[in-house]
Motif scaffolding. Structure first.
Motif, PDB file in Angstrom:
ATOM      1  N   THR A  17      -1.996  -1.223  -3.792  1.00 32.92           N
ATOM      2  CA  THR A  17      -2.525  -0.012  -4.414  1.00 32.92           C
ATOM      3  C   THR A  17      -2.721  -0.266  -5.909  1.00 32.92           C
ATOM      4  O   THR A  17      -3.765   0.014  -6.468  1.00 32.92           O
ATOM      5  N   TRP A  69       0.842  -1.193   0.000  1.00 31.87           N
ATOM      6  CA  TRP A  69       0.000   0.000   0.000  1.00 31.87           C
ATOM      7  C   TRP A  69       0.872   1.235   0.000  1.00 31.87           C
ATOM      8  O   TRP A  69       1.795   1.338   0.779  1.00 31.87           O
ATOM      9  N   GLY A  70       0.565   2.203  -0.809  1.00 31.22           N
ATOM     10  CA  GLY A  70       1.300   3.461  -0.774  1.00 31.22           C
ATOM     11  C   GLY A  70       1.126   4.201  -2.068  1.00 31.22           C
ATOM     12  O   GLY A  70       0.753   3.618  -3.081  1.00 31.22           O
ATOM     13  N   PRO A  71       1.401   5.494  -2.042  1.00 28.97           N
ATOM     14  CA  PRO A  71       1.193   6.310  -3.237  1.00 28.97           C
ATOM     15  C   PRO A  71       2.014   5.845  -4.430  1.00 28.97           C
ATOM     16  O   PRO A  71       1.589   6.002  -5.564  1.00 28.97           O
TER      17      PRO A  71
END
Lengths: 260, 416
Positions: free
Chosen positions: B280, B254-256
């Protein structure tokens, strides 16, 4: 005020519509959980429905109830009662009974499917809290419209328009603005635009709680920084509180001045 | 009867003679009370094919040069402490085995890549069941081949990318098997560059600062049954041909800027039976051609598959797309990839003839995903009624999304 609240609450509890509303949520909850046993998945689907349907039903129901109890209100006004307590009582009666239907209708199936043993209880309670807030907010807005419009058709028209604007048109305008001004930094704008619409605010609040925040990427970082913290959640709930109090205040002010 | 008995005696003698040199190989014990006090001394004493048996204890040593074919075997996991002064083992000979050691405190340097075990231009090495802690680079292979790296545990405490190293690092190395290792808390879990015909099997790569697996310019490799979880940026694979990835799990990246798997310039690959869960982006594809995606599961990702451009003749068959926010995203309206026989959890068609295949073709690309590609900020309108409405109208008559991008035979039930 309490007597009026009690009366209107009992009146609504006996009425068919509360049962229909309650049964609708009951059915919805059971069907959702029957189709996929996953509680967190059901919470997400439910969010979609609650964010759209609760405002619609609260607006329509609120305005309907006001127009229907028109004679009753006139009767009460003839008595030595404060106007504030009459309207507040009615308002709380409607909003309270709707919230109760929502709470029981969704709470029962989820409780039966083992909500208390799962880790989703927080998400679920957030859902119920935002649902209740939306009920109260849109009931207040409906009362506003009802008091200022003697003409029922007009009142209904405005109510539906209000819902349509908040639920659909607002997002459309929001989207257009975002696309037109895509060259500019839009973080603050989108934050403000979200806060200004209770439906959007509730949607984002639930989305962030359901750990979709990372999906939002850099845009989301801003939101997460704001709403993700305890302070953010508190301020979002405060904002919803504002949304609740302002229409209520204006409707009571209107009711006080109105010549019945 | 007697003849055959005689026969077998001869055979026994001949075997004995042939194996004799091996029996001459010595076991040299190393411990604090032994004659040989440290490993460096032991290596200097050892002849070819000897075994150094390191007893339990702590050895403060670094820069151990292993230049002859010997086995270094730890008993009850002795600790080799490099005191953060530099590299610990450097292997420059073929047929070396290192087993059962705990190697700690490799020195961090900004000019040289210090490693716990570095193998230079050697083949037939075995690095098995070691543990590495507080390290810079773990196992570093340089122009080596035909080795086995198995069952090691690498536990780093990396904080910043600029002063941390990789768990298993292969550079210009071929025919290596990397299996059943557990790698955590380093920069890149497994890193390959210019390394061909490698088998990566059953490893667990978690919580690494950057990538769980990272390779470039490495062809004909096989990646099977590995787990990549919670890595800073997931898994990135670039500029490689004919790779096969089967049965891997890519979870919770998960993460930008985090991807389950990022493919860039990968050609003629097979990506089968993998699980992409809660990332993501499940797979981010850029400039990759002729890849077959079959039997993969995409569960609860933000984007299951994100296609960025210049991707031709890829085939997606019999995959499961379950509860992703976006199943598929394209940044143009040109499509040359084939989608067939997948299961889409948000498919809304029906199956009247009951053959398990939906009668209405499914359009996996939503208009909203197209808008989000253009203006990422619009993502905050996710799950709003307005978006659902315009998605619906786009599905009925596509304008912005590729109109030939359909799954003509969507499955009615989950494939796996």
């Amino acid at each position: 005020m309490l007597k009026i609240l009690k009366y209107s609450f009992k009146d609504l509890m006996r009425s068919r519509w509360s049962y229909v509303y309650f049964l609708f949520y009951l059915l919805l909850g059971f069907v959702l959980l029957f189709l996929n046993n996953d509680l967190s998945k059901a919470v997400i689907t439910l969010m979609n429905i609650i964010v759209v349907l609760v405002p619609l039903i609260s607006t329509i129901f609120g305005i309907m109830y006001y127009y229907n109890s028109r004679e009753f209100i006139e009767l009460l006004l003839a008595q030595p009662l404060k106007r504030t307590s009459i309207f507040l009582g009615l308002y709380l009666g409607v909003a309270g009974s709707l919230t109760l239907s929502l709470f029981l209708g969704l709470g029962l199936p989820f409780a039966l499917y083992g909500l208390f043993k799962s880790g989703d209880i927080l998400n679920f309670s957030l859902l119920i809290i935002t649902g209740s807030f939306l009920t109260f907010i849109f009931n207040g807005l409906a009362f506003n419209i009802a008091i200022s419009n003697e003409n029922r058709i007009k009142g209904f028209g405005y109510a539906v328009l209000l819902w349509l604007f908040m639920a659909v048109i607002y997002d459309g305008l929001f989207l257009l603005t975002l696309i037109v001004f895509e060259e500019y930094p839009l973080d603050t704008f989108s934050l403000v635009a979200t806060v200004l619409n209770p439906i959007d605010l509730s949607r984002i609040l639930i989305l962030l709680e359901l750990d979709i925040s990372a999906l939002l990427g850099y845009t989301g970082a801003n939101f997460k920084a704001f709403f993700g913290t305890r302070l953010g959640i508190t301020s979002a709930l405060l904002m919803l509180m504002f949304w609740l109090l302002i229409p209520l205040w204006t409707s009571i002010k209107q009711a006080k001045r109105k010549d019945f | 009867m007697i003849r055959t008995e005689k026969h077998s005696i001869y055979i026994f003698l001949v075997t004995l003679l042939l194996t004799a040199p091996q029996c001459l190989a010595q076991i040299i014990e190393v411990c604090a009370e032994c004659e040989v006090k440290n490993i460096q001394q032991g290596v200097a004493l050892a002849e070819d094919r000897d075994t150094l048996l390191i007893k339990k204890g702590e050895y403060q040593e670094f820069n151990i040069l292993v230049d002859k074919p010997i086995s270094i075997i730890g008993e009850d996991f002795p600790v080799i402490d490099g005191q953060e002064k530099g590299e610990i083992f450097r292997i420059v000979s073929d047929n070396v085995r290192i087993q059962g050691l705990i190697i700690v405190n490799v020195g961090v340097s900004y000019t040289t890549d210090h490693a716990a075990i570095r193998v230079v231009r050697s083949s037939n090495f075995n690095i098995e069941n070691n543990r590495f802690e507080n390290l810079f680079f773990g196992i570093f292979l340089e122009r080596s081949s035909k080795g086995v790296i198995k069952g090691n545990r690498i536990m780093g405490i990396a904080r910043d990318e600029y002063n941390s190293g990789n768990g298993v690092h292969l550079w210009y190395s071929n025919n290596i098997s990397v299996s059943d290792n557990r790698i955590e808390g380093v920069r890149d879990g497994i890193y390959l560059e210019f390394s061909d015909t490698i088998r990566i099997h059953g490893n667990e790569s978690r919580r690494n600062l950057r990538y769980g697996l990272h390779f470039m310019f490495s062809n004909d490799n096989q990646y099977t049954n590995n787990l990549f979880e919670n890595n800073g940026a997931g898994v990135a694979v670039m500029f490689s041909k004919r790779i096969r990835m089967t049965g891997n799990r890519f979870r919770k990246n998960w993460g930008p800027a985090s991807y389950g798997m990022l493919l860039k310039e990968i050609n003629d690959a097979e990506i089968n039976d993998n699980l992409f869960e809660e990332n993501t982006v499940g797979i981010n594809i850029e400039g990759s051609n002729r890849i077959i995606y079959k039997g993969n599961q995409f569960v609860r990702n933000g984007w299951a598959v994100k296609v960025l451009g210049a991707c031709y003749t890829n085939r997606f068959m019999a995959n499961d797309f379950l509860y992703n926010s976006f199943d598929l995203s394209y940044n143009s309206n040109i499509n040359d990839n084939i989608f067939e026989g997948n299961y889409w959890s948000n498919y809304s068609g029906y199956d009247l003839d009951k053959d398990g295949i939906g009668d209405v073709p499914h359009r996996p690309v939503k208009l909203f995903s197209y808008i989000v590609n253009r203006t990422p900020e619009t993502l905050i309108l996710l799950r709003s009624l307005f978006m659902d409405l315009i998605d619906f109208s786009e599905r009925v008559s596509p304008v912005f999304t590729p109109d030939n991008l359909v799954d003509a035979k969507p499955k009615m039930r989950v494939v796996q």
